[in-house]
Design a protein around this motif. Sequence first.
Motif, short mmCIF file in Angstrom:
data_model
loop_
_atom_site.label_atom_id
_atom_site.label_comp_id
_atom_site.label_asym_id
_atom_site.label_seq_id
_atom_site.Cartn_x
_atom_site.Cartn_y
_atom_site.Cartn_z
N LEU A 258 7.42 70.64 91.41
CA LEU A 258 8.31 69.71 91.91
C LEU A 258 7.56 68.94 93.24
CD1 LEU A 258 11.73 71.52 91.79
CD2 LEU A 258 10.89 69.57 90.36
N ALA A 261 6.07 66.18 91.62
CA ALA A 261 6.72 65.60 90.59
C ALA A 261 7.60 64.47 91.36
CB ALA A 261 8.03 66.28 89.73
N GLU A 262 7.99 64.67 92.68
CA GLU A 262 9.01 63.82 93.52
C GLU A 262 8.12 62.88 93.95
OE1 GLU A 262 10.23 65.83 97.01
OE2 GLU A 262 8.33 66.18 97.76
N LEU A 290 16.06 71.32 91.60
CA LEU A 290 16.42 70.01 91.46
C LEU A 290 17.60 69.61 92.24
CD1 LEU A 290 15.15 69.14 88.11
CD2 LEU A 290 14.47 68.12 90.10
N ALA A 299 11.76 62.94 90.64
CA ALA A 299 11.27 64.25 90.04
C ALA A 299 11.73 64.30 88.31
CB ALA A 299 11.73 65.61 90.88
#
Length: 434
Positions: A258, A261-262, A290, A299
């Motif tokens: 994550l 992904a963020e 999340l 994300a």
Amino acid sequence: MLTRIEWSQAEAQTRRRLFERPSLGSDAVAVAQSILNDVRERGDQAVREYAERLDGWAPETGFQVPTSELKAAADALSDADREAILAAADAVRTFHAEQGYRAYEVQTWPGARAGRRVTPLDVAGLYVPAGTAPLVSTLIMLAVPAQLAGVPRIAVIAPPRKGSGVEPTVLAAAFLLGVEEVYAIGGAHGVAALGLGVAGLPKADKIFGPGNAYVAAAKALLAQSPDGAAADLPAGPSEVMVIADDAADAELVAIDLLSQAEHDVLAQVVLVAYSEAFASRVEAEIERLLGILPRADTARAALANSRVVLVGTDDEAAEAANAYASEHLIIQTRDPRGLATRVRHAGSIFLGPWTPEAAGDYAAGPNHALPTAGAARAYGGVTVEMFQKTTTMLELTQQSLETLGPVVEGLAALEGLDAHRLAMALRRKRKIDG
């Protein structure tokens, strides 16, 4: 649920499709080329129009941020933030201080001296992403090696916040690092202005720094142009591969995925797992985490482009890692160092459960400006050497003509280049006649 593939069962074409980066399907190259062409044709006016439309910031006084604003931003920092920036810079400086090209001179033939000298770039352009997140860390990662290389002029460009200029923390970090030339402009139009030297920006010899797909495309296109600046390396949307066996901590694996992904909706994360059960545990942790992340929407969008690769052995895991050639590779297995020795292609590798990629992003020392989209097959991260260039020098004496001369003349004759042959033969004749 992330797209899954069993590595041992997948054909070569399936593996290639699996690892295609989402940014490759964007219109970035076409858009960046259009912007570059427009800036070449209309210069300052085009840059100002793009800045007004895309950044909401094109002050009449120009794009350069006054030094007084840099100082004011630094003065407004808390003591803790100031100390964090300086401590990170110290660690990056310590790591990079071992780098740099070496000057030398050797005798290649009797009486022939050949040497290499090292000089820095005249103007280094640094791109500091500051669109959805102000990357103070990127400024540290780029400015410190540039300073160690001895670059006399460092020009920073950073995307401004809509209608209000560059994020103050970026300005503060620039002041603390001793970088005084900052311009409030970003995107492909900012890269074009810096690479071509228009709109009040200097013409950079080389542009450094990661960015979105449009920034990466503009850098690459400029580097291919006779009038453009060189580029450091292909550095687009962020990516990470995490290799984790069943003994790994699923929560730590999930947060490492994550953390990339963020960054960007075009970021990509890949989990290499040794069992379906472990992959499912990681997915459950991703969904839970999340729920507490402010950038969860970004994300989630990135996760739509992400993958799970199921492997049965370390050899398969290493094969998948080499095929992906990730910007960041995190290894959380029983023997991370052993597995790392089998990986040939990765921008930066993070070993063991106590080594989050975030440490490398900020303050551990190694550079976080790294190759993306598979470019780790041919590139490494930003180094001091990238801010330097080498020039070779040669000095021959009459003595060297006796041994070197016949070799040069023979090879020139072999290639049919008679002026080359004569350039040496005439000198040898002068020596004999003299």
